[in-house]
Design a protein around this motif. Structure first.
Motif, PDB file in Angstrom:
ATOM      1  N   PRO A 147       0.765  -1.316  -0.140  1.00  0.00           N
ATOM      2  CA  PRO A 147       0.083  -0.172   0.111  1.00  0.00           C
ATOM      3  C   PRO A 147       0.834   1.156   0.133  1.00  0.00           C
ATOM      4  O   PRO A 147       1.695   1.305   0.635  1.00  0.00           O
ATOM      5  CB  PRO A 147      -0.741  -0.165   1.466  1.00  0.00           C
ATOM      6  N   SER A 148       0.444   2.344  -0.889  1.00  0.00           N
ATOM      7  CA  SER A 148       1.147   3.524  -0.583  1.00  0.00           C
ATOM      8  C   SER A 148       1.009   4.195   0.560  1.00  0.00           C
ATOM      9  O   SER A 148       0.281   4.317   1.655  1.00  0.00           O
ATOM     10  CB  SER A 148       0.565   4.505  -1.709  1.00  0.00           C
ATOM     11  N   ALA A 149       2.060   4.982   0.785  1.00  0.00           N
ATOM     12  CA  ALA A 149       1.871   6.167   1.971  1.00  0.00           C
ATOM     13  C   ALA A 149       0.728   6.908   2.048  1.00  0.00           C
ATOM     14  O   ALA A 149       0.249   6.814   3.321  1.00  0.00           O
ATOM     15  CB  ALA A 149       3.288   6.970   1.926  1.00  0.00           C
ATOM     16  N   LYS A 150       0.222   7.179   1.020  1.00  0.00           N
ATOM     17  CA  LYS A 150      -1.094   8.146   1.013  1.00  0.00           C
ATOM     18  C   LYS A 150      -2.168   7.319   1.578  1.00  0.00           C
ATOM     19  O   LYS A 150      -3.128   7.541   2.470  1.00  0.00           O
ATOM     20  CB  LYS A 150      -1.372   8.327  -0.280  1.00  0.00           C
ATOM     21  N   LYS A 151      -2.339   6.052   1.118  1.00  0.00           N
ATOM     22  CA  LYS A 151      -3.261   5.072   1.430  1.00  0.00           C
ATOM     23  C   LYS A 151      -3.312   4.745   3.000  1.00  0.00           C
ATOM     24  O   LYS A 151      -4.251   4.783   3.578  1.00  0.00           O
ATOM     25  CB  LYS A 151      -2.991   3.742   0.640  1.00  0.00           C
ATOM     26  N   LEU A 152      -2.180   4.528   3.364  1.00  0.00           N
ATOM     27  CA  LEU A 152      -1.926   4.167   4.980  1.00  0.00           C
ATOM     28  C   LEU A 152      -2.159   5.396   5.522  1.00  0.00           C
ATOM     29  O   LEU A 152      -2.742   5.448   6.708  1.00  0.00           O
ATOM     30  CB  LEU A 152      -0.395   3.683   5.008  1.00  0.00           C
ATOM     31  N   LYS A 153      -1.890   6.450   5.374  1.00  0.00           N
ATOM     32  CA  LYS A 153      -2.392   7.722   6.010  1.00  0.00           C
ATOM     33  C   LYS A 153      -3.708   7.754   6.167  1.00  0.00           C
ATOM     34  O   LYS A 153      -4.321   8.311   7.195  1.00  0.00           O
ATOM     35  CB  LYS A 153      -1.702   8.878   5.802  1.00  0.00           C
ATOM     36  N   GLU A 154      -4.414   7.588   4.765  1.00  0.00           N
ATOM     37  CA  GLU A 154      -5.892   7.797   4.769  1.00  0.00           C
ATOM     38  C   GLU A 154      -6.612   6.640   5.584  1.00  0.00           C
ATOM     39  O   GLU A 154      -7.667   7.153   6.511  1.00  0.00           O
ATOM     40  CB  GLU A 154      -6.474   7.609   3.465  1.00  0.00           C
ATOM     41  N   LEU A 155      -6.278   5.488   5.674  1.00  0.00           N
ATOM     42  CA  LEU A 155      -6.712   4.458   6.410  1.00  0.00           C
ATOM     43  C   LEU A 155      -6.334   4.756   8.025  1.00  0.00           C
ATOM     44  O   LEU A 155      -7.316   4.489   8.996  1.00  0.00           O
ATOM     45  CB  LEU A 155      -6.147   3.389   6.080  1.00  0.00           C
ATOM     46  N   THR A 156      -5.350   5.161   8.495  1.00  0.00           N
ATOM     47  CA  THR A 156      -4.901   5.530   9.849  1.00  0.00           C
ATOM     48  C   THR A 156      -5.933   6.637  10.405  1.00  0.00           C
ATOM     49  O   THR A 156      -6.375   6.650  11.293  1.00  0.00           O
ATOM     50  CB  THR A 156      -3.430   6.004  10.082  1.00  0.00           C
ATOM     51  N   ASP A 157      -5.942   7.756   9.616  1.00  0.00           N
ATOM     52  CA  ASP A 157      -6.855   8.827   9.842  1.00  0.00           C
ATOM     53  C   ASP A 157      -8.315   8.272  10.150  1.00  0.00           C
ATOM     54  O   ASP A 157      -8.978   8.646  11.024  1.00  0.00           O
ATOM     55  CB  ASP A 157      -6.812   9.822   8.950  1.00  0.00           C
ATOM     56  N   TYR A 158      -8.759   7.531   9.026  1.00  0.00           N
ATOM     57  CA  TYR A 158     -10.095   6.969   9.198  1.00  0.00           C
ATOM     58  C   TYR A 158     -10.251   5.973  10.520  1.00  0.00           C
ATOM     59  O   TYR A 158     -11.433   6.222  11.215  1.00  0.00           O
ATOM     60  CB  TYR A 158     -10.351   6.006   8.153  1.00  0.00           C
ATOM     61  N   CYS A 159      -9.279   5.417  10.899  1.00  0.00           N
ATOM     62  CA  CYS A 159      -9.385   4.568  12.022  1.00  0.00           C
ATOM     63  C   CYS A 159      -9.508   5.495  13.311  1.00  0.00           C
ATOM     64  O   CYS A 159     -10.238   5.278  14.306  1.00  0.00           O
ATOM     65  CB  CYS A 159      -8.282   3.691  12.292  1.00  0.00           C
ATOM     66  N   LYS A 160      -8.639   6.363  13.363  1.00  0.00           N
ATOM     67  CA  LYS A 160      -8.789   7.209  14.462  1.00  0.00           C
ATOM     68  C   LYS A 160     -10.238   8.184  14.726  1.00  0.00           C
ATOM     69  O   LYS A 160     -10.731   8.194  15.845  1.00  0.00           O
ATOM     70  CB  LYS A 160      -7.580   8.249  14.480  1.00  0.00           C
ATOM     71  N   GLU A 161     -10.473   8.372  13.409  1.00  0.00           N
ATOM     72  CA  GLU A 161     -11.586   9.536  13.635  1.00  0.00           C
ATOM     73  C   GLU A 161     -12.851   8.425  13.801  1.00  0.00           C
ATOM     74  O   GLU A 161     -13.642   8.920  14.274  1.00  0.00           O
ATOM     75  CB  GLU A 161     -11.948  10.198  12.124  1.00  0.00           C
TER      76      GLU A 161
END
Length: 305
Positions: free
Chosen positions: A232-246
């Motif tokens: 997965p790309s760094a962008k994909k991982l950041k989006e998913l990390t933000d999603y999980c936290k939110e």
């Protein structure tokens, strides 16, 4: 390369002939037992569904060895030997076996009429966001993880067995109905459970549960795509990390056949727990198809509450 592959097949067939090797059906006949229908299945989940429908009248082997990830699998000549003696070949379809299917079928003995069964025939495919090299939409192959999909695959297998072995048609119908009843029981139980769930989304490492999510009106979010086509790309991982936290995601599912590294890292990053779940590409020890699917459903349900 194809010529070398075919030569390997022919040499192995010749070796078996010279050594007088008997097939399982031949050994049964020599012992006075009814010959079983020999079936080659592409991988373990297809094998399990076929065995559930065929029961005592079939002998089923997997082309892809148990414990081997089927995505991008390339069989050796040895892997395909069971196909040489098979009466039926059952494969999932939806592109999962496309990298080797034609090559495997072209290597079979042309004098023997092998019945080929596409288990997913007639199903409505889920299309992925990604595109193939020629720009066409890519199909999600994981229909065997769906209760509705498993019922359709079992019915296609049943129909093929009825045609191949009409003498045992009643048994195949009975076995199919028992398998379907078990699946329907799971559907009824978890439809009620998910209806009362606080949330309707879950996070996996591998996007293999789209059909299962659709069965129950759920949504999966995943680290890796359905075809495991790269990190997965760094962008994909950041989006998913933000999603999980939110969204206060407390569980990240880790699939048994996929490297857990990225999913476990994500779990640590968002303060969630990593929980193993099964794609049924290889059945867990001590579980059959139904019990493994129930395990998955229960773990998903627990993560939503």
């Amino acid at each position: 390369m194809k010529r070398i592959f075919l030569i390997q097949i022919f040499l192995l067939i010749a070796l078996l002939s010279m050594t007088g090797c008997k097939t399982g059906s031949e050994e049964q006949q020599s012992a006075g037992e009814p010959a079983k229908i020999k079936i080659a299945a592409s991988f373990e989940a297809v094998k399990a569904i076929t065995e559930a429908v065929g029961g005592e009248h079939v002998e089923v082997y997997s082309i892809i060895p148990d414990g081997t990830e089927p995505h991008n699998f390339e069989p050796t000549a040895k892997d395909l030997m069971n196909l040489q003696n098979a009466d039926l070949f059952v494969y999932n379809g939806f592109g999962l076996e496309s990298s080797w299917l034609d090559k495997a079928l072209s290597s079979t003995n042309e004098e023997k009429k092998l019945t080929v069964v596409e288990a997913s025939k007639g199903a409505d495919p889920l299309l992925l966001d990604e595109k193939s090299d020629d720009g066409k939409a890519v199909t999600d192959p994981h229909i065997w993880l769906s209760i509705n999909g498993a019922e359709l695959e079992a019915e296609n297998i049943k129909n093929a067995l009825n045609n191949a072995d009409p003498a045992h048609k009643d048994d195949y119908e009975k076995n199919f109905q028992a398998f379907k009843n078990s699946l329907d029981g799971l559907k009824k139980e978890y439809t009620a459970k998910f209806a009362d769930s606080q949330r309707k989304d879950f996070v996996t490492g591998h996007a293999a549960f789209g059909y299962l999510a659709k069965d129950f009106g759920l949504k999966q979010n995943s680290v890796s795509d359905a075809l495991l086509s790269g990190e997965p790309s760094a962008k994909k991982l950041k989006e998913l990390t933000d999603y999980c936290k939110e969204n206060n995601v407390t569980t990240i599912f880790v699939e048994d056949m996929v490297s857990p590294k990225v999913s476990e890292t994500l779990a640590r990053e968002v303060g969630a727990k990593a929980v193993e779940i099964y794609t049924l590409e290889s059945l867990p020890e001590g579980m059959d198809y139904i019990s493994a699917l129930k395990y998955d459903l229960e773990k998903i349900y627990e993560s939503l509450n």
